[in-house]
Design an enzyme around this catalytic site. Structure first.
Site, PDB file in Angstrom:
ATOM      1  N   TYR A  80       4.950 -11.796  17.157  1.00 33.76           N
ATOM      2  CA  TYR A  80       3.647 -11.766  16.264  1.00 33.76           C
ATOM      3  C   TYR A  80       2.424 -12.125  16.755  1.00 33.76           C
ATOM      4  CZ  TYR A  80       0.947 -13.147  12.184  1.00 33.76           C
ATOM      5  OH  TYR A  80      -0.145 -13.586  11.455  1.00 33.76           O
ATOM      6  N   ASN A 116      -3.511 -18.421  14.021  1.00 36.65           N
ATOM      7  CA  ASN A 116      -3.228 -19.571  14.719  1.00 36.65           C
ATOM      8  C   ASN A 116      -1.961 -19.328  15.653  1.00 36.65           C
ATOM      9  OD1 ASN A 116      -0.469 -21.019  13.429  1.00 36.65           O
ATOM     10  ND2 ASN A 116      -1.619 -20.111  11.642  1.00 36.65           N
ATOM     11  N   HIS A 117      -1.039 -18.389  15.262  1.00 39.85           N
ATOM     12  CA  HIS A 117       0.150 -18.249  15.994  1.00 39.85           C
ATOM     13  C   HIS A 117      -0.215 -17.645  17.542  1.00 39.85           C
ATOM     14  CE1 HIS A 117       2.342 -19.729  12.966  1.00 39.85           C
ATOM     15  NE2 HIS A 117       1.828 -19.147  12.104  1.00 39.85           N
ATOM     16  N   LEU A 154      -3.162 -11.815   1.415  1.00 37.55           N
ATOM     17  CA  LEU A 154      -4.693 -12.160   1.507  1.00 37.55           C
ATOM     18  C   LEU A 154      -5.439 -11.120   0.978  1.00 37.55           C
ATOM     19  CD1 LEU A 154      -6.558 -14.144   2.955  1.00 37.55           C
ATOM     20  CD2 LEU A 154      -6.050 -13.163   5.212  1.00 37.55           C
TER      21      LEU A 154
HETATM   22  P1  NAI Z   1       0.825  -9.628   4.193  1.00 32.56           P
HETATM   23  O1  NAI Z   1       2.207  -9.470   4.679  1.00 32.56           O
HETATM   24  O2  NAI Z   1       0.986 -10.091   2.560  1.00 32.56           O
HETATM   25  O3  NAI Z   1       0.135  -8.273   3.917  1.00 32.56           O
HETATM   26  C1  NAI Z   1      -0.205  -7.148   5.162  1.00 32.56           C
HETATM   27  C2  NAI Z   1      -0.144  -6.121   4.366  1.00 32.56           C
HETATM   28  O4  NAI Z   1      -0.300  -5.168   5.667  1.00 32.56           O
HETATM   29  C3  NAI Z   1       1.029  -5.554   3.627  1.00 32.56           C
HETATM   30  O5  NAI Z   1       0.467  -5.094   2.211  1.00 32.56           O
HETATM   31  C4  NAI Z   1       1.547  -4.158   4.470  1.00 32.56           C
HETATM   32  O6  NAI Z   1       1.939  -3.136   3.492  1.00 32.56           O
HETATM   33  C5  NAI Z   1       0.385  -3.847   5.332  1.00 32.56           C
HETATM   34  N1  NAI Z   1       1.006  -3.134   6.324  1.00 32.56           N
HETATM   35  C6  NAI Z   1       1.950  -3.898   7.237  1.00 32.56           C
HETATM   36  N2  NAI Z   1       2.146  -3.044   8.239  1.00 32.56           N
HETATM   37  C7  NAI Z   1       1.487  -1.779   8.082  1.00 32.56           C
HETATM   38  C8  NAI Z   1       1.058  -0.487   8.563  1.00 32.56           C
HETATM   39  N3  NAI Z   1       1.914  -0.220   9.561  1.00 32.56           N
HETATM   40  N4  NAI Z   1       0.211   0.238   8.092  1.00 32.56           N
HETATM   41  C9  NAI Z   1      -0.557   0.076   7.061  1.00 32.56           C
HETATM   42  N5  NAI Z   1      -0.380  -1.290   6.373  1.00 32.56           N
HETATM   43  C10 NAI Z   1       0.575  -2.075   6.791  1.00 32.56           C
HETATM   44  O7  NAI Z   1       0.306 -10.622   4.844  1.00 32.56           O
HETATM   45  P2  NAI Z   1      -1.200 -11.496   4.426  1.00 32.56           P
HETATM   46  O8  NAI Z   1      -0.599 -12.914   4.189  1.00 32.56           O
HETATM   47  O9  NAI Z   1      -1.962 -10.753   3.476  1.00 32.56           O
HETATM   48  O10 NAI Z   1      -1.895 -11.572   5.963  1.00 32.56           O
HETATM   49  C11 NAI Z   1      -3.004 -10.528   6.149  1.00 32.56           C
HETATM   50  C12 NAI Z   1      -3.194 -10.533   7.778  1.00 32.56           C
HETATM   51  O11 NAI Z   1      -3.778 -11.812   8.286  1.00 32.56           O
HETATM   52  C13 NAI Z   1      -2.364 -10.158   8.424  1.00 32.56           C
HETATM   53  O12 NAI Z   1      -2.566  -9.402   9.729  1.00 32.56           O
HETATM   54  C14 NAI Z   1      -1.799 -11.681   8.954  1.00 32.56           C
HETATM   55  O13 NAI Z   1      -1.257 -11.303  10.310  1.00 32.56           O
HETATM   56  C15 NAI Z   1      -3.146 -12.253   8.955  1.00 32.56           C
HETATM   57  N6  NAI Z   1      -2.980 -13.758   8.852  1.00 32.56           N
HETATM   58  C16 NAI Z   1      -2.714 -13.995   7.674  1.00 32.56           C
HETATM   59  C17 NAI Z   1      -2.395 -15.706   7.334  1.00 32.56           C
HETATM   60  C18 NAI Z   1      -2.296 -16.028   5.987  1.00 32.56           C
HETATM   61  O14 NAI Z   1      -2.354 -17.345   5.731  1.00 32.56           O
HETATM   62  N7  NAI Z   1      -2.059 -15.144   5.005  1.00 32.56           N
HETATM   63  C19 NAI Z   1      -2.556 -16.634   8.600  1.00 32.56           C
HETATM   64  C20 NAI Z   1      -2.655 -15.917   9.677  1.00 32.56           C
HETATM   65  C21 NAI Z   1      -3.059 -14.441  10.012  1.00 32.56           C
HETATM   66  C1  15L Z   2       0.367 -16.615   9.883  1.00 37.55           C
HETATM   67  O1  15L Z   2      -0.008 -15.932  10.726  1.00 37.55           O
HETATM   68  C2  15L Z   2       1.285 -15.749   8.696  1.00 37.55           C
HETATM   69  O2  15L Z   2       0.880 -14.477   8.368  1.00 37.55           O
HETATM   70  C3  15L Z   2       1.149 -16.524   7.409  1.00 37.55           C
HETATM   71  O3  15L Z   2       2.070 -15.939   6.566  1.00 37.55           O
HETATM   72  C4  15L Z   2       1.537 -17.860   7.485  1.00 37.55           C
HETATM   73  O4  15L Z   2       2.684 -18.292   7.728  1.00 37.55           O
HETATM   74  C5  15L Z   2       0.518 -18.597   8.509  1.00 37.55           C
HETATM   75  O5  15L Z   2       0.386 -17.930   9.668  1.00 37.55           O
HETATM   76  C6  15L Z   2       0.761 -19.983   8.937  1.00 37.55           C
HETATM   77  O6  15L Z   2       0.708 -20.481   9.944  1.00 37.55           O
HETATM   78  O7  15L Z   2       0.914 -20.855   7.862  1.00 37.55           O
END
Ligand code: NAI
Ligand code: 15L
Length: 269
Positions: A138, A110-111, A16
């Protein structure tokens, strides 16, 4: 609050974060990048862990607002979730408070409500004040993040928009995602609205496009000025032909959290 210009983007190396690095500058933001993972081609990005309080304090110094995406984005052991998502988010809020940053956009999920039954056709959409029912450690950490945000508003006047993101990827890849998908373009529109709406205090919104098969109510997101432009329905024929419609008897299909309820994907690190 004057319109923010300099924005700290945590989690900038992730999926993201990478999408938002591409889209948000067009809204006039100057992004400061933060992630524990180095970002190729971004020599000014801050490479640090959310556990490093000094690095965080320096990272937030002088920014107008923060988009907090960093953290474990799948299921993991409680210890790992505690360190990255719970303590890490607390460290970020403390740094923001100490440095006087007034607005945070928090990537909830959403979780946080994953065990909520999905509405059947004709049922009311799920409101933002539905009781939280996390489906994983999570999801529990996202629920904590929302409470932390409320506390920092009530106690310290730090504003937050908690965005319960559905699935933000280039395209939806499952039938469930037809309901919860947020196109990257709508993601940027929603983050922009969350950064610029006046007086948000602590506001919880759902983060998705205006999908035909939507499960939740976008009214609160729209009240911030969010005007979604996308709908996953254009992908429906192909995905339904491949996978079939959701089966209400299958617990994976019967809840908002989908497979996180039954067999969550595990954080690989
Ligand atoms: P991702 O796993 O691709 O990116 C997460 C980033 O956080 C990674 O680059 C990782 O290196 C960094 N990270 C993890 N632990 C860390 C720490 N202790 N210190 C510094 N950096 C750290 O996840 P994504 O998909 O980009 O999601 C971004 C955020 O949005 C997350 O918080 C995720 O829970 C939330 N989210 C994302 C969804 C999606 O559809 N992509 C859906 C719902 C929530
Ligand atoms: C999340 O919270 C996750 O970070 C993402 O990787 C997707 O799995 C998303 O929810 C989902 O519900 O599809």
């Amino acid at each position: 609050m004057p319109a923010p210009r300099t924005v700290l983007l945590t989690g900038a190396a992730g999926g993201l974060g990478t999408l938002m690095r591409g889209l948000l500058p067009a809204y006039g933001y100057e992004l400061r990048l933060f992630d524990v993972t180095p970002i190729e081609g971004e020599p000014d990005a801050i490479t640090a862990d959310l556990g490093d309080k000094e690095a965080l304090r320096e990272a937030v110094r002088g920014v107008d607002a923060i988009i907090h995406l960093a953290g474990i984005s799948l299921e993991a052991s409680f210890d790992k979730i505690l360190r990255s998502n719970i303590e890490g988010t607390y460290n970020l809020y403390e740094a923001a408070r100490e440095e006087g940053v007034g607005r945070i956009v928090f990537a909830s999920s959403n979780h946080a409500i994953g065990f909520t039954p999905r509405p059947a056709a004709g049922d009311a959409l799920i409101p933002v004040d539905t009781p939280r029912r996390p489906d994983t450690f999570y999801g529990l950490s996202k629920s904590f993040g929302e409470d932390l945000a409320q506390f920092y508003w009530d106690k310290h006047g730090v504003e937050t928009v908690s965005v319960r993101i559905g699935s933000c990827f280039t395209e939806p890849t499952s039938v469930r995602m037809l309901s919860v998908w947020m196109s990257p373009g709508d993601g940027a529109r929603l983050f922009h609205a969350a950064l610029t709406a006046p007086d948000v205090r602590h506001t919880v919104v759902y983060g998705s496009s205006d999908n035909t098969r939507l499960w939740w109510d976008l009214t609160t997101a729209k009240s911030l000025g969010y005007a979604p432009q996308d709908d996953s329905e254009q992908y429906a024929d192909k995905l339904v032909a491949e996978h079939g419609e959701l089966d209400p008897q299958n617990p994976e299909h019967a809840h908002i959290g989908g497979h996180f309820v039954t067999d969550p994907p595990i954080w690989p690190y």
